[in-house]
Design a protein around this motif. Sequence first.
Motif, PDB file in Angstrom:
ATOM      1  N   UNK A  19      52.997  -2.697  61.918  1.00 47.13           N
ATOM      2  CA  UNK A  19      52.728  -1.638  62.893  1.00 47.13           C
ATOM      3  C   UNK A  19      53.996  -1.249  63.649  1.00 47.13           C
ATOM      4  N   UNK A  20      54.807  -2.234  64.021  1.00 45.62           N
ATOM      5  CA  UNK A  20      56.053  -1.927  64.719  1.00 45.62           C
ATOM      6  C   UNK A  20      56.979  -1.113  63.821  1.00 45.62           C
ATOM      7  N   UNK A  21      56.999  -1.440  62.525  1.00 50.14           N
ATOM      8  CA  UNK A  21      57.814  -0.681  61.587  1.00 50.14           C
ATOM      9  C   UNK A  21      57.401   0.781  61.514  1.00 50.14           C
ATOM     10  N   UNK A  22      56.094   1.027  61.563  1.00 50.51           N
ATOM     11  CA  UNK A  22      55.600   2.402  61.574  1.00 50.51           C
ATOM     12  C   UNK A  22      56.077   3.137  62.833  1.00 50.51           C
ATOM     13  N   UNK A  75      59.790   3.954  62.619  1.00 48.10           N
ATOM     14  CA  UNK A  75      60.060   5.106  61.756  1.00 48.10           C
ATOM     15  C   UNK A  75      59.731   6.408  62.470  1.00 48.10           C
ATOM     16  N   UNK A  76      58.635   6.424  63.224  1.00 48.81           N
ATOM     17  CA  UNK A  76      58.215   7.645  63.908  1.00 48.81           C
ATOM     18  C   UNK A  76      59.200   8.053  65.001  1.00 48.81           C
ATOM     19  N   UNK A  77      59.675   7.079  65.788  1.00 46.73           N
ATOM     20  CA  UNK A  77      60.500   7.424  66.948  1.00 46.73           C
ATOM     21  C   UNK A  77      61.900   7.891  66.545  1.00 46.73           C
ATOM     22  N   UNK A  78      62.293   7.650  65.297  1.00 47.82           N
ATOM     23  CA  UNK A  78      63.593   8.146  64.843  1.00 47.82           C
ATOM     24  C   UNK A  78      63.565   9.645  64.582  1.00 47.82           C
ATOM     25  N   UNK A  79      62.358  10.200  64.440  1.00 48.63           N
ATOM     26  CA  UNK A  79      62.174  11.646  64.252  1.00 48.63           C
ATOM     27  C   UNK A  79      62.980  12.184  63.061  1.00 48.63           C
TER      28      UNK A  79
END
Length: 310
Positions: A290-293, A296-300
């Motif tokens: 979940x943290x990996x997801x 990935x999202x916050x890097x935009x």
Amino acid sequence: MKTLSIIVPCYYEEESLPLFYKATEEINKKLENIKFEYWFINDGSTDGTLAEMRKLNKLDPENVHYVSFSRNFGKEAALYCGLKQATGDYVTVMDADLQDPPEMLPEMIKILENEDYDCVGTRRTTRAGEPPIRSFFARMFYKIINKISDTEIVDGARDFRIMTRQMVDAILEMSEYNRFSKGIFSWVGFNTKYLEYKNHERVAGKTSWNFWSLFKYSVDGIVNFSQFPLDIASFVGFISAFLSGCGILFIIIRYIVHGGDPTSGWASMVCILLFVGGIQLFCLGIVGKYIGKIFTEVKHRPIYIVKEKK
């Protein structure tokens, strides 16, 4: 006259593309008030897929368009790209291998025009031609995810569906990087009707989906639309701590009552430590997924990068 945008994600579909275009154009000729707009998305294929797209574009430049990625970004990225490019009143997603029968398009369009539905989807009633183990795990996936997720995912549902412009616009608002379209189609809501059909085999080429890639895809679907694995980690951690506490209490009481060598039992203690450590690693792995997801999202990062478009 209304327009139907046909989105076709392509990965090594050099042989299938001419057959697909011919088959869909035969259907297009039978429809009076519908014009087809094609969007072929080349997902980093290194064979002749892009060359075939260019040929089709030259043959019918008004209606045939294509986008070619700079590398392979995956089918989800290709599907999202197609949805962004599509301009039609209706939008459909189809595979180039003709496993999604074009013959169903007239009936699907008729339902959208005459009944109160925003989407007409398709689902396979059989999995003939698939390896038995893949079919078994596919059925198990749908059973599991529908029990642990609030978002219903229809067993056997395909990406092949026709959607209204309103539904497509709602899907495009979900610009998340980690995508699982079957869940997104269901999550946005809208009235959906499913048509059943028997499985069709590919007309040409070989599928790029193997057991491992499908397994990873199913794990992504569970993580994207359910927090149940986190609940499992918490439950297992609690049970492990409780049982370990009981074991420690038992050992202390036994030593007080019966006495004994304080150094005895070191082997069993090592086994217990390894067992507890394994459970901790298992729980950390779930949390890490979940943290990996999130990471990935916050890097935009962009979902895809276009190299060529026409």
